[in-house]
Design a protein around this motif. Structure first.
Motif, short mmCIF file in Angstrom:
data_model
loop_
_atom_site.label_atom_id
_atom_site.label_comp_id
_atom_site.label_asym_id
_atom_site.label_seq_id
_atom_site.Cartn_x
_atom_site.Cartn_y
_atom_site.Cartn_z
N TYR A 1 0.84 -1.21 0.00
CA TYR A 1 0.00 0.00 0.00
C TYR A 1 0.87 1.25 0.00
N GLN A 2 1.90 1.28 0.85
CA GLN A 2 2.77 2.44 0.92
C GLN A 2 3.53 2.65 -0.39
N LYS B 1 1.08 4.03 -2.89
CA LYS B 1 0.78 5.43 -2.54
C LYS B 1 1.93 6.35 -2.97
N ALA B 2 3.16 5.92 -2.70
CA ALA B 2 4.33 6.72 -3.08
C ALA B 2 4.44 6.85 -4.59
#
Length: 250
Positions: A219-220, A223-224
């Motif tokens: 997820y991170q 997102k990035a």
């Protein structure tokens, strides 16, 4: 006479179930149907693949791609797969499987609606590198036993009307989003037995738990990646194409 007819009916009903199950088992064995299938909207990265490979008693893992698309001219969608390899093999009914990234084989229930040699255009197929495909065959799959309900989708009317099979090269996805798995200790188990169901439920729960350990990191990373893409996207509010490109990213 009534007793005789009743006896025949009883015998027929008694043997129909086992015969149907045996027919199903024969079909599953002939096509090497996978014991388990894993799909991910975020893709199966190296960590996911290692997690799958490290599961107990894993024998074979085939990775591939799939996406849903709409055939131009109809409202329903189809699920497009890359060729499955050694597991969950497709049974060719007419023609052949795709050999190039511009060829496709459709499921047999679409035979008559489409014809060998016909070119179809696929729309809204996220992850497809091509849009135009030549129909080179019609196939069946043990993954779709019910030919009246192929499932739901987010394209078209929301209902799948069938599936298609092309090559891996026809996809532009950077990571596999489908894994088919077979296990070493299931070959002698009856797929309709309680023992098989219990074993698969247990392994499914374990695999899901292990794969979900990567959810936060994925997820991170997503997102990035999106944040970077949005920062680099030059959006001109007065240019419709520029706005559409930004909305597509979002």
């Amino acid at each position: 006479m009534l007793i005789l007819l009743g006896t025949f009916s009883f015998v027929g009903l008694k043997i129909t179930g086992p015969d149907m199950r045996q027919t199903g088992l024969n079909y599953f064995n002939q096509t090497h149907l996978a014991d388990m299938t894993v799909t991910s909207a975020y893709g199966l990265n190296q960590a996911d693949q290692k997690t799958i490979a490290d599961q107990a008693r894993v024998k074979t893992v085939n990775y591939g791609y799939f996406t849903d698309a709409k055939i131009k001219g109809i409202t329903n969608g189809i699920r497009v797969f890359s060729n499955s390899g050694s597991l969950s093999q497709y049974k060719v009914v007419a023609g052949r499987l795709a050999k190039t990234d511009t060829e496709i084989a459709l499921n047999n229930t679409l035979k008559g609606t489409y014809h060998l040699g016909e070119t179809i255009t696929l729309q809204d197929g996220t992850g497809l590198a091509k849009t135009k495909f030549k129909v080179v065959g019609f196939v069946e799959s043990a993954e779709f036993i019910n030919h009246n309900d192929f499932g739901q989708t987010s394209v078209g009317t929301g209902q799948l009307s069938g599936f298609g099979v092309t090559t891996k090269r026809a996809f532009s996805l950077t990571e596999y989003n489908l894994a088919r798995i077979s296990y070493r200790d299931t070959a002698k188990l009856n797929a309709y037995s309680n023992a098989y169901t219990k074993l698969m439920n247990k392994r499914q729960a374990t695999l899901l738990k292990d794969l979900n350990q990567h959810r936060a990191a994925k997820y991170q990373a997503a997102k990035a990646s999106l944040s970077t893409a949005l920062i680099n996207q030059d959006t001109n509010a007065l240019d419709a194409a520029s706005v559409d490109a930004t909305l597509t990213l979002v």
